[in-house]
Design a protein around this motif. Structure first.
Motif, PDB file in Angstrom:
ATOM      1  N   ILE A  80       0.972  -1.050   0.014  1.00 56.59           N
ATOM      2  CA  ILE A  80       0.017   0.230  -0.048  1.00 56.59           C
ATOM      3  C   ILE A  80       0.697   1.151   0.077  1.00 56.59           C
ATOM      4  N   VAL A  81       0.774   2.139  -0.977  1.00 55.54           N
ATOM      5  CA  VAL A  81       1.976   3.076  -1.159  1.00 55.54           C
ATOM      6  C   VAL A  81       1.358   4.327  -1.860  1.00 55.54           C
ATOM      7  N   GLY A  82       1.719   5.222  -1.688  1.00 57.19           N
ATOM      8  CA  GLY A  82       1.581   6.587  -2.422  1.00 57.19           C
ATOM      9  C   GLY A  82       2.854   6.920  -3.024  1.00 57.19           C
ATOM     10  N   THR A  83       2.431   7.853  -3.997  1.00 55.31           N
ATOM     11  CA  THR A  83       3.718   8.185  -5.024  1.00 55.31           C
ATOM     12  C   THR A  83       4.372   9.520  -4.417  1.00 55.31           C
ATOM     13  N   HIS A 111       6.826  -1.049   1.148  1.00 55.11           N
ATOM     14  CA  HIS A 111       8.058  -0.489   0.392  1.00 55.11           C
ATOM     15  C   HIS A 111       7.983   1.047   0.466  1.00 55.11           C
ATOM     16  N   GLY A 112       9.074   1.854   0.594  1.00 58.57           N
ATOM     17  CA  GLY A 112       8.968   2.998   0.820  1.00 58.57           C
ATOM     18  C   GLY A 112      10.255   3.785   0.998  1.00 58.57           C
ATOM     19  N   ASN A 113      10.300   5.117   1.115  1.00 50.87           N
ATOM     20  CA  ASN A 113      11.479   6.029   1.330  1.00 50.87           C
ATOM     21  C   ASN A 113      11.183   7.038   2.098  1.00 50.87           C
ATOM     22  N   GLY A 114      12.294   7.797   2.264  1.00 51.01           N
ATOM     23  CA  GLY A 114      11.969   9.259   2.720  1.00 51.01           C
ATOM     24  C   GLY A 114      11.301  10.277   1.878  1.00 51.01           C
ATOM     25  N   ALA A 115      11.149  11.496   2.290  1.00 50.61           N
ATOM     26  CA  ALA A 115      10.457  12.292   1.488  1.00 50.61           C
ATOM     27  C   ALA A 115      11.337  12.852   0.534  1.00 50.61           C
ATOM     28  N   ALA A 116      10.951  12.807  -0.834  1.00 49.52           N
ATOM     29  CA  ALA A 116      11.307  13.481  -1.919  1.00 49.52           C
ATOM     30  C   ALA A 116      10.655  14.611  -2.488  1.00 49.52           C
ATOM     31  N   SER A 117       9.369  14.686  -2.522  1.00 53.93           N
ATOM     32  CA  SER A 117       8.684  15.251  -2.948  1.00 53.93           C
ATOM     33  C   SER A 117       7.508  15.763  -2.067  1.00 53.93           C
ATOM     34  N   CYS A 150       6.141  -5.794   7.143  1.00 49.33           N
ATOM     35  CA  CYS A 150       7.624  -5.384   7.202  1.00 49.33           C
ATOM     36  C   CYS A 150       7.739  -3.967   6.447  1.00 49.33           C
ATOM     37  N   PHE A 151       8.705  -3.186   6.473  1.00 49.94           N
ATOM     38  CA  PHE A 151       8.964  -1.774   5.775  1.00 49.94           C
ATOM     39  C   PHE A 151      10.526  -2.100   5.149  1.00 49.94           C
ATOM     40  N   MET A 152      10.453  -2.042   3.807  1.00 47.26           N
ATOM     41  CA  MET A 152      11.713  -2.352   2.912  1.00 47.26           C
ATOM     42  C   MET A 152      11.926  -0.664   2.530  1.00 47.26           C
ATOM     43  N   PHE A 153      13.066  -0.271   3.087  1.00 49.06           N
ATOM     44  CA  PHE A 153      13.610   0.950   2.733  1.00 49.06           C
ATOM     45  C   PHE A 153      14.162   0.901   1.513  1.00 49.06           C
ATOM     46  N   ALA A 154      13.594   1.856   0.587  1.00 44.96           N
ATOM     47  CA  ALA A 154      14.114   1.552  -0.738  1.00 44.96           C
ATOM     48  C   ALA A 154      15.705   1.659  -0.961  1.00 44.96           C
ATOM     49  N   PRO A 155      16.512   2.661  -0.344  1.00 41.78           N
ATOM     50  CA  PRO A 155      17.737   2.528  -0.607  1.00 41.78           C
ATOM     51  C   PRO A 155      18.659   1.230  -0.302  1.00 41.78           C
ATOM     52  N   ASN A 156      18.109   0.503   0.647  1.00 38.46           N
ATOM     53  CA  ASN A 156      18.634  -0.769   1.164  1.00 38.46           C
ATOM     54  C   ASN A 156      18.284  -1.991  -0.189  1.00 38.46           C
ATOM     55  N   CYS A 184       8.180  -1.451  -7.979  1.00 38.51           N
ATOM     56  CA  CYS A 184       9.339  -2.355  -7.804  1.00 38.51           C
ATOM     57  C   CYS A 184       9.372  -3.013  -6.364  1.00 38.51           C
ATOM     58  N   ASN A 185       8.228  -3.478  -5.718  1.00 40.87           N
ATOM     59  CA  ASN A 185       8.352  -4.139  -4.540  1.00 40.87           C
ATOM     60  C   ASN A 185       9.297  -5.320  -4.449  1.00 40.87           C
ATOM     61  N   PRO A 186      10.343  -5.081  -3.568  1.00 36.43           N
ATOM     62  CA  PRO A 186      11.317  -6.200  -3.700  1.00 36.43           C
ATOM     63  C   PRO A 186      11.054  -7.686  -2.921  1.00 36.43           C
ATOM     64  N   ALA A 187       9.750  -7.583  -2.431  1.00 41.36           N
ATOM     65  CA  ALA A 187       9.121  -8.901  -2.177  1.00 41.36           C
ATOM     66  C   ALA A 187       8.290  -9.426  -3.158  1.00 41.36           C
ATOM     67  N   GLY A 188       7.969  -8.745  -4.265  1.00 42.66           N
ATOM     68  CA  GLY A 188       7.428  -9.363  -5.261  1.00 42.66           C
ATOM     69  C   GLY A 188       5.737  -9.217  -4.851  1.00 42.66           C
ATOM     70  N   ALA A 189       5.377  -8.460  -4.076  1.00 48.71           N
ATOM     71  CA  ALA A 189       4.062  -8.412  -3.970  1.00 48.71           C
ATOM     72  C   ALA A 189       2.863  -8.713  -5.077  1.00 48.71           C
ATOM     73  N   PRO A 190       1.979  -9.491  -4.842  1.00 48.32           N
ATOM     74  CA  PRO A 190       1.280  -9.682  -5.752  1.00 48.32           C
ATOM     75  C   PRO A 190      -0.016  -8.919  -5.872  1.00 48.32           C
ATOM     76  N   HIS A 191      -0.227  -8.068  -5.051  1.00 46.85           N
ATOM     77  CA  HIS A 191      -1.342  -7.179  -5.023  1.00 46.85           C
ATOM     78  C   HIS A 191      -0.620  -5.746  -4.598  1.00 46.85           C
TER      79      HIS A 191
END
Length: 339
Positions: A80-83, A111-117, A150-156, A184-191
């Motif tokens: 579940i992610v917003g751009t 999957h996510g990151n720190g703020a960019a925009s 889980c949380f997958m920090f994108a830079p890692n 590009c979810n590193p766990a290959g989330a199907p949904h």
């Protein structure tokens, strides 16, 4: 002329990079470039022209092949992610919704990151909530498989350039990388439940998900500019299902919730966002717009991964908060990532 200058001219003239080999060379050159003005000009021209479906598909395919992966023990799980880039600067709705969905018994590989925009990214608010975000893939996999979130920090997981990240943060508008991360979810989330900042992105992003082989997923944009399902008006939805894309509109009434304004849900930094997320998860916003906004996204994710309709999924999500299950998932994730 090097490939980045060629790409800049291509973007400025309205052209696309369509050849797979050229797209790979371009991507590698982009990551290797250290000249900030060059990167700034390139990303600006690309944004002005608009990112194409084929470029998104090609770049997402490259990033998926190259990223560090984790293996899920769950057959059904969701991201579940917003751009980011939304005109409505609310708290981190998708982050809160992730815990609600996990509390309802559906695993979430976030999957996510720190703020960019945006004002506050998922990593920023999770850190304020006590979660150690920069864990290695092994720890992330253990969290997903033992806790159900889980949380997958994108830079890692994705080897992108720190210079590129710096330029993205300086531009003040979302770029192609805001879109690529959720694809590009590193766990290959199907949904997937992906919120985008611009209605024009709903169709191409959903088509890319379809081409990448995604299971049932939604790409959404609120009519008020929210990169989530909105409480204030209609939300445009593109559903990926059975190798096809279908578009339609939904509104809060489809979940059994009244429409409401969201001015009170704006935050100025990760501290404010974390405080509101914690209140929602602890039941301190019962029946209020903050909770309802989170429940809309959580219900959509539950709907995508189960047989529940939107109204039933909303009640399941609400129960996750009322039972304390959502808050417990946050506490357990914080504990496991800080061991």
């Amino acid at each position: 002329m090097n490939i980045l200058n060629t790409a800049l001219e291509t973007f400025r003239s309205g052209g696309e990079i369509e050849d797979e080999r050229q797209l790979t060379q371009f991507f590698d050159a982009l990551l290797a470039e250290t000249d900030e003005p060059v990167l700034s000009a390139l990303l600006t021209a690309w944004n002005d022209r608009g990112v194409s479906e084929n470029e998104l598909f090609g770049l997402a395919s490259i990033m998926r092949r190259r990223c560090a992966r984790i293996t899920s023990a769950h057959e059904t799980f969701v991201d579940i992610v917003g751009t980011g880039g939304s005109r409505v600067k609310t708290f981190n709705v998708s982050t809160a919704a992730a815990f609600v969905v996990a509390g309802a018994g559906i695993a979430v590989a976030k999957h996510g990151n720190g703020a960019a925009s945006s004002i506050t990214g998922s990593a920023d608010v999770l850190a304020e909530l006590g979660v150690r975000t920069s864990v290695d893939p092994e720890t992330a996999a253990r969290c997903l498989n033992e806790i159900g979130i889980c949380f997958m920090f994108a830079p890692n997981f994705h080897r992108l350039s720190p210079v590129l990240g710096k330029v993205r943060r300086s531009l003040g508008f979302p770029t192609v990388f805001n879109i690529l991360g959720p694809l590009c979810n590193p766990a290959g989330a199907p949904h997937h439940l992906i919120g985008v900042w611009d209605d024009k992105l709903v169709t191409p992003v959903s088509r890319v998900l379809m081409r990448l082989g995604s299971g049932r997923s939604w790409v959404v944009n609120g009519s008020d500019g929210l990169d989530e399902i909105t409480l204030n008006g209609k939300t445009n939805v593109a559903e990926v299902k059975d190798g096809k894309v279908r578009e339609f509109d939904i509104a809060s009434g489809d979940f059994g919730v009244d429409r409401s304004e969201m001015n009170s849900l704006r935050v100025s930094d990760p501290v404010e966002s974390a405080a509101l997320v914690r209140r929602v998860l602890n039941g301190g916003e019962c029946g209020k717009p903050a909770e309802n906004l989170v429940l809309l996204s959580a219900a959509a994710a539950i709907h995508l991964t189960s047989s529940a309709d939107l109204f039933e999924a909303f009640e399941i999500a609400k129960d996750s908060i009322r039972r304390g299950a959502a808050a417990e998932k946050l506490d357990r994730l914080a504990a496991m990532t800080n061991k």
